[in-house]
Motif scaffolding. Structure first.
Motif, PDB file in Angstrom:
ATOM      1  N   HIS A  45      55.912  58.732  -2.990  1.00 53.92           N
ATOM      2  CA  HIS A  45      54.558  59.216  -2.728  1.00 53.92           C
ATOM      3  C   HIS A  45      53.613  58.876  -3.875  1.00 53.92           C
ATOM      4  O   HIS A  45      54.013  58.811  -5.037  1.00 53.92           O
ATOM      5  N   TYR A  67      51.598  69.594  -2.754  1.00 58.32           N
ATOM      6  CA  TYR A  67      50.317  69.218  -3.339  1.00 58.32           C
ATOM      7  C   TYR A  67      49.217  69.995  -2.628  1.00 58.32           C
ATOM      8  O   TYR A  67      49.223  70.100  -1.396  1.00 58.32           O
ATOM      9  N   HIS A 124      55.881  57.517  -7.131  1.00 48.75           N
ATOM     10  CA  HIS A 124      57.282  57.653  -7.563  1.00 48.75           C
ATOM     11  C   HIS A 124      58.148  58.186  -6.434  1.00 48.75           C
ATOM     12  O   HIS A 124      57.637  58.652  -5.408  1.00 48.75           O
ATOM     13  N   HIS A 126      61.533  60.877  -5.822  1.00 48.90           N
ATOM     14  CA  HIS A 126      62.255  61.992  -6.443  1.00 48.90           C
ATOM     15  C   HIS A 126      63.747  61.744  -6.323  1.00 48.90           C
ATOM     16  O   HIS A 126      64.193  61.081  -5.381  1.00 48.90           O
ATOM     17  N   GLU A 166      57.985  68.421  -2.631  1.00 47.01           N
ATOM     18  CA  GLU A 166      56.974  68.876  -3.587  1.00 47.01           C
ATOM     19  C   GLU A 166      55.768  69.354  -2.792  1.00 47.01           C
ATOM     20  O   GLU A 166      55.566  68.896  -1.671  1.00 47.01           O
TER      21      GLU A 166
HETATM   22 FE   LIG Z   1      56.378  63.800  -6.968  1.00 46.84          FE
END
Ligand SMILES: [Fe+2]
Length: 270
Positions: free
Chosen positions: A162, A114, A98, A100, A112
């Protein structure tokens, strides 16, 4: 039961079911599962799959009750995803992928964090500015395949679509820390049948197949990740712990503009 030690939290993996057992001392808001059939329109080969096979599980909004006010103050959420083992038509299992949404000044989209808790991850990052205006035919400006190992974290740079890919043989388990109000946009990925590259494992080796639904792709750059304690990213130190100890370090999640260069420096091309 195996404790997910890199999370720093009382989270355990049932090695048989690959379901997480979460200590009663933690709050969990919700759980959902995607099966292979839910990935329709995102896989390289749609005919060669078992539609009912589990694909990935998401455990949303995990926190100790004592920390919930801090997460609310900043508007962030901590989730965990488990991408199950196995291939789908030879392709490594992955999340949907997706983009953002943009920040209020429309200068950058939100990033974000991870953090890989178990397994081996590969993140496809594709920079794109017209995913909202031309979701059916986007222009990809920059493209990375980033390997992230257990105990390491990656900041998904603002402006990059991503997806997370399980390139190992067991489950891939990772956490994410993100701004709750950040829009998550799937259309431009779905209309291209996935991200710019599919990753296959053939005879034990990874193979990257360009997605034919994209035109004029830039060269795919392979990269690994660096750490930067000023941004809360210290390999081997749980992101949850880093956030609780120093939430201001994660200001880049809510206010991306001043941090773009520092975030891009965390990607080391190999
Ligand atoms: Fe994301």
């Amino acid at each position: 039961m195996e404790q997910l030690v890199h999370s720093g939290l009382p989270l355990y993996l049932d090695e048989t079911s690959l379901i997480l057992a979460i200590s009663a001392s933690l709050k969990l808001e919700s759980y959902s599962r995607k099966v292979t059939g839910d990935m329709k329109g995102l896989l390289a080969c749609e005919q060669c799959i078992d539609a009912k096979a589990p694909f990935y599980d998401v455990y949303r909004d995990i926190a100790y009750p004592k920390d919930q006010a801090l997460f609310q103050k900043y508007g962030y959420r901590y989730d965990i995803t488990v991408i199950l083992p196995g291939l789908a038509g030879g392709e490594c299992k992955k999340t949907s992928g997706h983009y953002h949404g943009f920040n209020p000044t429309h200068t950058n989209t939100y990033g974000e964090v991870y953090e890989v808790l178990k397994g081996n991850a590969l993140y496809i990052l594709q920079k794109c500015g017209d995913f909202e205006s031309h979701p059916d035919r986007v222009k990809i400006e920059d493209l990375y395949a980033v390997r992230v190992n257990e105990g390491q974290s990656i900041i998904i740079p603002p402006n990059y679509g991503h997806a997370s890919i399980n390139i190992g043989y067991g489950p891939l388990i990772f956490s994410n820390l993100a701004l709750i109000s950040c829009p998550v946009l799937y259309d431009a990925i779905k209309s291209h049948q996935g991200m710019a590259y599919y990753v296959f494992r053939e005879e034990g080796r990874l193979r990257f197949h360009q997605n034919p639904h994209y035109e004029d792709l830039p060269k795919l750059k392979n990269a690994v990740v660096r750490q930067n304690p000023a941004l809360g990213i210290e390999f081997g130190k749980p992101v949850y712990q880093s956030f609780v100890e120093n939430p201001q370090a994660f200001d880049f999640l809510a206010n991306p503009d001043p941090y773009i260069d520092a975030i891009m420096e965390l990607l080391m091309i190999t």
